[in-house]
Motif scaffolding. Structure first.
Motif, short mmCIF file in Angstrom:
data_model
loop_
_atom_site.label_atom_id
_atom_site.label_comp_id
_atom_site.label_asym_id
_atom_site.label_seq_id
_atom_site.Cartn_x
_atom_site.Cartn_y
_atom_site.Cartn_z
N PRO A 89 50.39 97.98 66.12
CA PRO A 89 51.08 96.70 65.91
C PRO A 89 51.26 96.41 64.41
CG PRO A 89 49.30 96.46 67.50
CD PRO A 89 49.15 97.82 66.87
N ALA A 90 52.39 95.79 64.10
CA ALA A 90 52.69 95.45 62.71
C ALA A 90 53.30 94.05 62.66
CB ALA A 90 53.66 96.47 62.10
N SER A 91 53.32 93.49 61.46
CA SER A 91 53.94 92.18 61.26
C SER A 91 55.23 92.34 60.46
CB SER A 91 52.98 91.26 60.49
OG SER A 91 52.82 91.74 59.16
N THR A 92 56.04 91.31 60.49
CA THR A 92 57.26 91.31 59.68
C THR A 92 56.91 91.53 58.21
OG1 THR A 92 58.36 89.83 61.23
CG2 THR A 92 59.28 89.94 59.00
N ASP A 93 55.90 90.81 57.72
CA ASP A 93 55.52 90.93 56.31
C ASP A 93 55.06 92.34 55.96
OD1 ASP A 93 56.14 88.27 55.85
OD2 ASP A 93 54.06 87.58 56.02
N VAL A 99 58.52 98.97 53.52
CA VAL A 99 59.86 99.47 53.20
C VAL A 99 60.21 99.17 51.74
CG1 VAL A 99 62.33 99.28 53.74
CG2 VAL A 99 60.63 99.40 55.59
N THR A 100 59.84 98.00 51.24
CA THR A 100 60.12 97.67 49.84
C THR A 100 59.40 98.63 48.90
OG1 THR A 100 60.51 95.35 50.40
CG2 THR A 100 59.98 95.85 48.09
N ARG A 101 58.12 98.93 49.18
CA ARG A 101 57.38 99.88 48.34
C ARG A 101 58.06 101.24 48.37
NH1 ARG A 101 55.15 104.26 49.08
NH2 ARG A 101 55.06 104.03 51.32
N VAL A 121 67.34 96.30 58.43
CA VAL A 121 65.91 96.58 58.67
C VAL A 121 65.10 95.28 58.74
CG1 VAL A 121 63.85 97.77 57.83
CG2 VAL A 121 66.10 98.84 57.56
N PHE A 122 65.20 94.47 57.68
CA PHE A 122 64.40 93.25 57.64
C PHE A 122 64.89 92.20 58.64
CE2 PHE A 122 63.57 94.34 52.91
CZ PHE A 122 62.73 95.37 53.28
N GLY A 123 66.21 92.15 58.87
CA GLY A 123 66.75 91.21 59.85
C GLY A 123 66.15 91.42 61.23
N PRO A 124 66.22 92.65 61.78
CA PRO A 124 65.59 92.89 63.08
C PRO A 124 64.07 92.64 63.07
CG PRO A 124 67.17 94.62 62.63
CD PRO A 124 67.04 93.79 61.36
N ALA A 125 63.42 92.89 61.94
CA ALA A 125 61.98 92.62 61.87
C ALA A 125 61.71 91.11 61.93
CB ALA A 125 61.39 93.22 60.59
N ARG A 126 62.58 90.34 61.31
CA ARG A 126 62.40 88.88 61.31
C ARG A 126 62.61 88.27 62.70
NH1 ARG A 126 65.57 89.35 56.35
NH2 ARG A 126 64.11 89.20 54.59
N THR A 127 63.50 88.85 63.50
CA THR A 127 63.78 88.28 64.83
C THR A 127 62.97 88.95 65.95
OG1 THR A 127 65.66 89.79 65.18
CG2 THR A 127 66.14 87.63 64.17
N ALA A 128 62.20 89.95 65.60
CA ALA A 128 61.44 90.69 66.62
C ALA A 128 60.35 89.84 67.25
CB ALA A 128 60.82 91.94 65.99
N GLY A 163 67.20 90.86 73.67
CA GLY A 163 67.37 92.04 74.50
C GLY A 163 67.66 93.31 73.73
N THR A 164 67.04 93.45 72.55
CA THR A 164 67.30 94.63 71.73
C THR A 164 66.02 95.34 71.30
OG1 THR A 164 67.31 93.38 69.65
CG2 THR A 164 69.42 93.64 70.78
N LEU A 165 66.17 96.62 71.06
CA LEU A 165 65.10 97.44 70.48
C LEU A 165 65.75 98.26 69.39
CD1 LEU A 165 62.31 99.45 72.15
CD2 LEU A 165 63.87 100.63 70.64
N ARG A 166 65.08 98.37 68.25
CA ARG A 166 65.56 99.19 67.13
C ARG A 166 64.49 100.22 66.80
NH1 ARG A 166 69.32 96.84 68.55
NH2 ARG A 166 70.71 95.46 67.44
N LEU A 167 64.91 101.48 66.73
CA LEU A 167 64.07 102.57 66.25
C LEU A 167 64.53 102.85 64.83
CD1 LEU A 167 62.07 104.93 66.46
CD2 LEU A 167 63.91 106.25 67.57
N ILE A 168 63.70 102.50 63.87
CA ILE A 168 64.04 102.59 62.46
C ILE A 168 63.19 103.69 61.82
CG2 ILE A 168 64.11 101.36 60.25
CD1 ILE A 168 64.21 98.72 62.02
N VAL A 169 63.85 104.69 61.25
CA VAL A 169 63.15 105.77 60.54
C VAL A 169 63.62 105.75 59.10
CG1 VAL A 169 62.90 108.27 60.31
CG2 VAL A 169 62.81 107.21 62.57
N ALA A 170 62.66 105.65 58.20
CA ALA A 170 62.93 105.68 56.76
C ALA A 170 62.27 106.93 56.20
CB ALA A 170 62.37 104.43 56.08
#
Length: 173
Positions: A89-93, A99-101, A121-128, A163-170
């Motif tokens: 589990p992770a938080s938006t922050d 990702v910023t680092r 990236v941050f938008g979906p994290a904020r609404t997750a 109703g969304t899921l995002r798989l984000i790979v950096a």
């Protein structure tokens, strides 16, 4: 569109840092975002992660070949070694900090690139409603290509309201 239990693949966005050369950033970094619609809300987040891992679009080694429907790799890992319990589990922050680092380590980052990262990236994290990350797994999970990338960061955002899921790979190459 390929359907897995509870998920429908909608498409991929690819952010190539080299597409933002305004300030001479020589980075070989990129972010791949696979978008899914949650078609049948699962009873648990674990079931949703199981559906993601079972989806053919998860079978991407991220080294240029794209999705391989019969593939056995996901990034640096063997798919058979990834389970819903592999995720943390992770938080938006914490996602924004990670990702910023990672983004800032390779020099000047143009404002236009930061805006795209904020939106994609941050938008979906904020609404997750839930965020998980895949930590570096032990060496027994590493596939034959191993860690071709200097860094490999995976974030999954789930927005059950939208109703969304995002798989984000950096990662980088």
């Amino acid at each position: 569109m390929q359907t897995a239990p509870g998920l429908e693949y909608e498409g991929t966005s690819f952010i190539n840092f080299r597409d933002f050369p305004e300030e001479g950033n020589p980075s070989r970094q990129w972010i791949d975002i696979k978008r899914f619609t949650i078609t049948e809300p699962p009873a648990t987040a674990r079931e949703l992660l199981s559906a993601l891992i079972g989806n053919q679009h998860f079978r991407d080694d991220y080294i240029g070949g794209g999705v391989d429907p019969a593939g056995t790799r996901h990034g640096p890992y063997r798919i058979d070694r990834i389970t819903p319990d592999s995720y943390t589990p992770a938080s938006t922050d914490s996602v924004i900090a990670l990702v910023t680092r990672w983004v800032d380590q390779c020099g000047v980052v143009p404002d236009a690139l930061r805006q795209v990262i904020d939106r994609e990236v941050f938008g979906p994290a904020r609404t997750a409603t839930e965020i998980v990350t895949l930590p570096r797994l032990d060496s027994s999970a590493v596939n034959d290509y191993g860690f071709i990338h200097t860094e490999f960061h995976e974030i999954v955002t789930v927005d059950t309201t939208g109703g969304t899921l995002r798989l984000i790979v950096a990662a980088d190459d």
